[in-house]
Design an enzyme around this catalytic site. Structure first.
Site, short mmCIF file in Angstrom:
data_model
loop_
_atom_site.label_atom_id
_atom_site.label_comp_id
_atom_site.label_asym_id
_atom_site.label_seq_id
_atom_site.Cartn_x
_atom_site.Cartn_y
_atom_site.Cartn_z
N ASP A 1 0.84 -1.21 -0.06
CA ASP A 1 -0.08 0.10 -0.06
C ASP A 1 0.95 1.34 -0.14
O ASP A 1 2.14 1.21 0.14
CB ASP A 1 -1.01 0.03 1.12
CG ASP A 1 -0.21 -0.07 2.54
OD1 ASP A 1 1.06 0.25 2.54
OD2 ASP A 1 -0.98 -0.06 3.63
N ASP B 1 -8.01 -7.41 1.14
CA ASP B 1 -6.82 -7.49 2.10
C ASP B 1 -7.41 -6.75 3.68
O ASP B 1 -8.19 -6.21 3.50
CB ASP B 1 -5.63 -6.84 1.83
CG ASP B 1 -5.59 -5.42 2.22
OD1 ASP B 1 -5.15 -4.94 3.53
OD2 ASP B 1 -6.37 -4.54 1.56
N CYS C 1 -13.18 -28.31 8.97
CA CYS C 1 -11.90 -27.82 8.54
C CYS C 1 -10.94 -28.73 8.46
O CYS C 1 -10.75 -29.56 9.47
CB CYS C 1 -11.64 -26.37 9.34
SG CYS C 1 -10.09 -25.49 8.72
N CYS D 1 -7.45 -27.63 7.74
CA CYS D 1 -6.27 -26.89 7.94
C CYS D 1 -5.38 -27.87 9.12
O CYS D 1 -5.67 -28.37 9.74
CB CYS D 1 -6.61 -25.54 8.46
SG CYS D 1 -6.81 -25.13 10.21
N CYS E 1 -6.69 -27.49 12.59
CA CYS E 1 -7.88 -28.38 12.85
C CYS E 1 -7.49 -29.89 12.95
O CYS E 1 -8.04 -30.54 13.76
CB CYS E 1 -8.89 -27.88 12.17
SG CYS E 1 -9.74 -26.37 12.51
N HIS F 1 -5.38 -21.02 11.26
CA HIS F 1 -6.70 -21.39 11.00
C HIS F 1 -7.62 -20.15 10.30
O HIS F 1 -8.25 -20.58 9.46
CB HIS F 1 -7.18 -21.77 12.40
CG HIS F 1 -9.02 -21.85 12.19
ND1 HIS F 1 -9.48 -23.14 11.68
CD2 HIS F 1 -9.95 -21.20 12.28
CE1 HIS F 1 -10.69 -22.93 11.43
NE2 HIS F 1 -10.96 -21.84 11.96
#
Length: 380
Positions: free
Chosen positions: A95, A269, A307, A309, A312, A338
């Site tokens: 940015d 974002d 989930c 991931c 998890c 997560h």
């Protein structure tokens, strides 16, 4: 000369009008709609670059203002650029620093040349101009860099916003003139105008006439109600080119990602997923979960049973609660992983719904499961 950043439209959802696409950059291609994890100081907080790649991210965002202050853009230039400095070989967006200048400093003076303000760390007097923002970002070497704009407060009067939009347009021209690396860094313009339709249209027309390779919608997610943000997107995105990427700055709640995609946004974002993760707040398929709460002390299920991931698959709510309550860094890493995985995976589901021309149906299903349709539902 081939553009440093190029957008490829793959499909438009017949049900919603959302776009499926690809953005080509010097450090790879990423599909859109996309959520970009934020690595403010050249790191996604608590995460290694390898972990960020593992969860599926192909682009991250870093912050010009903060890297200018620490360690300094010249050090990063000497290191060979931000990619080498932080060991990230995929796309990076930086940015312009404008939002931080306007949000972190109470003592600032806006002039036509730029902004005088105080360093939020040391109190020293600083000055940032459109040319300065370009020099810093050229040194960082990001794939996508942002024009320096004025970030007005919300709410602001039409009179104030009109002058602000006109200044942002003039600054955008100066950014283009000062940009030293157009061959390998794409510079995006930022549409401002607050909640005013005529000013958003004017800002978009000004910037589109300058032919940037991409456009951001700025000045949202700054305190306005969600319905105002959605309304602004509805009358702003039609004024942006269909053959270039559209980026909604600073937005990262699950409902806003879906609603933004429906309104033609390609890139998002926000620090939200990692910030709330460090407070023990998780995004799950069934809604908001605060793992610090006492009821999870003996809950040996994963954070989200739907989930897959790393967090998890390997750790329980009880264990993560213990880590977070004990201020153990590993707990913050697990919750951050997560939440980022959740949003990256959500955008994969959004893309699939666009392919199947059913994004509005997906929105209804997701909102129902998450609890957004309930009266007085809690968001983040």
């Amino acid at each position: 000369m081939t553009a440093a950043v190029r957008y490829e439209l793959i499909k438009t959802c017949k049900q919603s009008g959302a776009r499926l696409g690809k953005v080509h950059t010097p450090h790879g291609v990423f599909e859109t709609p996309v959520f970009m994890p934020v690595g403010t100081l050249a790191t996604v907080k608590t995460m290694s670059p390898e972990e960020v790649k593992d969860l599926g991210a192909n682009i991250i965002l870093s912050n010009t203002y903060h890297l200018w202050l620490r360690p300094g853009h010249e050090i990063i230039r000497e290191a060979g650029g931000l990619h080498k400095f932080m060991n990230w070989d995929r796309s990076i967006l930086t940015d312009s620093g404008g939002f931080q200048v306007f949000s972190l400093s109470d003592l600032r003076k806006i002039t036509e040349e730029g902004v005088h303000f105080r360093n939020h760390l040391s109190g020293e007097k600083l000055f940032l101009s459109p040319e300065g923002a370009m020099d810093i970002q050229n040194a960082l070497g990001s794939d996508i860099m942002m024009a320096f704009d004025e970030c007005p407060p919300y709410p602001a009067s039409h009179e104030y916003m009109k002058a602000s939009v006109e200044r942002t347009s003039r600054w955008a021209e100066r950014c283009l003139e000062a940009h030293q690396r157009p061959q390998d860094q794409g510079l995006f313009g930022i549409v401002q105008g607050g909640e005013y339709e005529d000013l958003r249209r004017k800002s978009a027309e000004d910037l589109v006439s300058l032919d940037f390779p991409g456009y951001a919608v700025g000045g949202l997610s700054v305190g306005e109600p969600k319905d105002v943000m959605n309304r602004v997107l509805e009358f702003t995105t039609p004024h942006l080119p269909s053959n270039k990427p559209r980026y909604l700055m600073g937005v990262g709640s699950p409902d806003s990602l879906i609603d933004g995609a429906i309104r033609g946004i390609d890139m998002f974002d926000c620090v939200l997923p990692t910030r709330i993760a460090r407070n023990g707040t998780l995004m799950t398929s069934e809604g908001r979960l605060v793992v610090r709460n006492a009821k999870y002390a003996r809950d040996f299920r994963p954070l989200d049973e739907k989930c897959d991931c790393y967090t998890c698959k390997n750790y329980s709510r009880a264990y993560i609660r213990h880590l977070v309550k004990s201020n153990e860094t590993f707990g913050f890493r697990l919750t951050s992983y997560h939440n980022l995985y959740f949003l990256v995976n959500l955008m994969e589901q959004v893309k699939q719904a666009i392919r199947e021309d059913r994004l509005l149906d997906f929105r209804e299903e997701f909102f129902e499961a998450y609890g957004f349709n309930k009266p007085n539902a809690r968001n983040f």
